[in-house]
Design a protein around this motif. Structure first.
Motif, mmCIF file in Angstrom:
data_model
loop_
_atom_site.group_PDB
_atom_site.id
_atom_site.type_symbol
_atom_site.label_atom_id
_atom_site.label_comp_id
_atom_site.label_asym_id
_atom_site.label_seq_id
_atom_site.Cartn_x
_atom_site.Cartn_y
_atom_site.Cartn_z
ATOM 1 N N PRO A 32 0.834 -1.209 0.000
ATOM 2 C CA PRO A 32 0.000 0.000 0.000
ATOM 3 C C PRO A 32 0.869 1.259 0.000
ATOM 4 O O PRO A 32 1.999 1.255 0.501
ATOM 5 N N ASP A 33 0.330 2.317 -0.559
ATOM 6 C CA ASP A 33 1.053 3.584 -0.591
ATOM 7 C C ASP A 33 1.065 4.230 0.795
ATOM 8 O O ASP A 33 0.145 4.054 1.594
ATOM 9 N N ALA A 34 2.121 4.996 1.044
ATOM 10 C CA ALA A 34 2.218 5.865 2.228
ATOM 11 C C ALA A 34 2.118 5.118 3.555
ATOM 12 O O ALA A 34 1.595 5.644 4.535
ATOM 13 N N LEU A 35 2.621 3.892 3.601
ATOM 14 C CA LEU A 35 2.671 3.188 4.880
ATOM 15 C C LEU A 35 3.763 3.786 5.763
ATOM 16 O O LEU A 35 4.834 4.148 5.268
ATOM 17 N N PRO A 36 3.534 3.887 7.070
ATOM 18 C CA PRO A 36 4.628 4.269 7.969
ATOM 19 C C PRO A 36 5.760 3.249 7.874
ATOM 20 O O PRO A 36 5.532 2.081 7.546
ATOM 21 N N LYS A 37 6.969 3.705 8.190
ATOM 22 C CA LYS A 37 8.132 2.823 8.136
ATOM 23 C C LYS A 37 8.656 2.573 9.545
ATOM 24 O O LYS A 37 8.867 3.517 10.309
ATOM 25 N N LEU A 38 8.868 1.306 9.856
ATOM 26 C CA LEU A 38 9.503 0.914 11.109
ATOM 27 C C LEU A 38 10.838 0.262 10.784
ATOM 28 O O LEU A 38 10.910 -0.617 9.921
ATOM 29 N N VAL A 39 11.875 0.708 11.481
ATOM 30 C CA VAL A 39 13.222 0.185 11.264
ATOM 31 C C VAL A 39 13.794 -0.205 12.616
ATOM 32 O O VAL A 39 13.816 0.608 13.552
ATOM 33 N N GLY A 40 14.247 -1.448 12.727
ATOM 34 C CA GLY A 40 14.785 -1.889 14.006
ATOM 35 C C GLY A 40 15.423 -3.253 13.914
ATOM 36 O O GLY A 40 15.394 -3.906 12.865
ATOM 37 N N PRO A 41 16.004 -3.727 15.013
ATOM 38 C CA PRO A 41 16.647 -5.042 15.033
ATOM 39 C C PRO A 41 15.631 -6.156 14.818
ATOM 40 O O PRO A 41 14.461 -6.034 15.191
ATOM 41 N N GLU A 42 16.089 -7.242 14.219
ATOM 42 C CA GLU A 42 15.217 -8.392 14.013
ATOM 43 C C GLU A 42 14.702 -8.908 15.361
ATOM 44 O O GLU A 42 15.437 -8.970 16.347
ATOM 45 N N GLY A 43 13.432 -9.261 15.383
ATOM 46 C CA GLY A 43 12.820 -9.774 16.601
ATOM 47 C C GLY A 43 12.224 -8.706 17.497
ATOM 48 O O GLY A 43 11.600 -9.025 18.511
ATOM 49 N N LYS A 44 12.395 -7.433 17.126
ATOM 50 C CA LYS A 44 11.887 -6.332 17.951
ATOM 51 C C LYS A 44 10.599 -5.732 17.396
ATOM 52 O O LYS A 44 10.134 -4.700 17.887
ATOM 53 N N GLN A 45 10.009 -6.372 16.391
ATOM 54 C CA GLN A 45 8.870 -5.745 15.724
ATOM 55 C C GLN A 45 7.648 -5.607 16.630
ATOM 56 O O GLN A 45 6.902 -4.629 16.535
ATOM 57 N N GLN B 268 7.621 -5.218 19.998
ATOM 58 C CA GLN B 268 7.893 -4.108 20.913
ATOM 59 C C GLN B 268 7.726 -2.772 20.203
ATOM 60 O O GLN B 268 7.102 -1.839 20.729
ATOM 61 N N MET B 269 8.238 -2.679 18.976
ATOM 62 C CA MET B 269 8.135 -1.425 18.232
ATOM 63 C C MET B 269 6.693 -1.125 17.855
ATOM 64 O O MET B 269 6.274 0.041 17.848
ATOM 65 N N LEU B 270 5.927 -2.158 17.542
ATOM 66 C CA LEU B 270 4.519 -1.952 17.216
ATOM 67 C C LEU B 270 3.761 -1.393 18.418
ATOM 68 O O LEU B 270 2.914 -0.500 18.278
ATOM 69 N N GLU B 271 4.069 -1.889 19.608
ATOM 70 C CA GLU B 271 3.417 -1.382 20.823
ATOM 71 C C GLU B 271 3.758 0.089 21.050
ATOM 72 O O GLU B 271 2.879 0.906 21.365
ATOM 73 N N TYR B 272 5.040 0.439 20.895
ATOM 74 C CA TYR B 272 5.438 1.842 21.042
ATOM 75 C C TYR B 272 4.804 2.706 19.952
ATOM 76 O O TYR B 272 4.382 3.844 20.209
ATOM 77 N N PHE B 273 4.757 2.181 18.747
ATOM 78 C CA PHE B 273 4.157 2.900 17.624
ATOM 79 C C PHE B 273 2.714 3.282 17.942
ATOM 80 O O PHE B 273 2.287 4.423 17.724
ATOM 81 N N ARG B 274 1.961 2.345 18.479
ATOM 82 C CA ARG B 274 0.560 2.611 18.815
ATOM 83 C C ARG B 274 0.443 3.596 19.978
ATOM 84 O O ARG B 274 -0.380 4.520 19.943
ATOM 85 N N ASP B 275 1.259 3.403 21.018
ATOM 86 C CA ASP B 275 1.213 4.307 22.169
ATOM 87 C C ASP B 275 1.595 5.729 21.766
ATOM 88 O O ASP B 275 0.975 6.709 22.211
ATOM 89 N N MET B 276 2.606 5.854 20.927
ATOM 90 C CA MET B 276 3.043 7.182 20.488
ATOM 91 C C MET B 276 1.968 7.874 19.657
ATOM 92 O O MET B 276 1.712 9.075 19.818
#
Length: 234
Positions: free
Chosen positions: A129-142, A144-152
């Motif tokens: 899909p167009d214009a998706l947010p980008k998450l960049v991080g260490p493997e296996g941390k997705q 944790q990052m998704l939780e922070y993404f939602r909270d932020m």
């Protein structure tokens, strides 16, 4: 005695062979008498129609009574975009397939998509899909990052802003780029507290000046620093 035993085995094998032939012929006749004339697939905007057709054709040639519904489901579940499949036969000659697709929240390391369930999947890039947010991080941390993404994003609602880019660096520090173009350096601790502080001071310092901001450094214990575009760093 041995000769009679061998003869019995031969008769048994011949009988099994005849039964197999009869079953195959009956299946062929049934498929000819009750063929499938319509296969409808719903809810699959990201599936390749040609590939889906090639996948389904060998599975529906057995006719209405010969179709293996579970086999169709298992085959389609192997496709990257597919989350769940429902297959129904409708008398006398139809098969209806309903596809529930995965819902991507963001791209992950420019290699995969991150679903709303925290699972990664890797469809063809031209189906992203167009214009998706980008998450960049260490493997296996997705997750944790998704939780922070939602909270932020919840914290940012009052600013009518969202996260366009979120990175967890190799040094365990967090960097954010907002949908209005502002970059935030959050450091490696008290991430949500620091973001909450940014939200509180935003109307006083940055409102209507988003285009002038290069980045905001929130790594200070009792404040923040704004780097304005065109202003030399001291």
């Amino acid at each position: 005695m041995i000769g009679k035993g061998i003869q019995s085995v031969k008769v048994l094998l011949l009988g099994l062979l005849l039964l197999s032939c009869i079953f195959a012929i009956s299946q062929f006749k049934v498929s000819r008498i009750f063929p499938i004339h319509s296969v409808r697939v719903y809810g699959a905007p990201h599936l390749d129609p040609l590939y889906t057709q090639q996948l389904l054709m060998p599975l529906v040639v057995r006719g209405f009574f010969g179709i293996q519904v579970e086999t169709i489901r298992e085959h389609l579940l192997q496709m990257p975009w597919v989350d769940e499949i429902y297959v129904r036969r409708i008398w006398p000659d139809q098969v209806v397939i309903t596809v529930l697709e995965r819902k991507p929240i963001a791209s992950w390391n420019d290699q995969s998509l991150l679903g709303d369930d925290g699972e990664l999947f890797s469809p063809k890039r031209d189906t992203y899909p167009d214009a998706l947010p980008k998450l960049v991080g260490p493997e296996g941390k997705q997750i944790q990052m998704l939780e922070y993404f939602r909270d932020m994003n919840r914290l940012l609602e009052s600013l009518h802003a969202k996260i366009a880019y979120l990175e967890l660096t190799p040094y365990s520090t967090w960097d954010v780029v907002l949908s209005n173009g502002i970059t935030l350096h959050l450091g490696n601790k008290d991430i949500l507290t620091r973001l909450h502080h940014f939200v509180k001071v935003y109307p006083k310092i940055l409102a209507n000046r988003e285009d002038d901001v290069e980045y905001v450094d929130l790594r200070y214990p009792n404040g923040l620093a704004v780097q304005w575009k065109g202003v030399k760093k001291v």
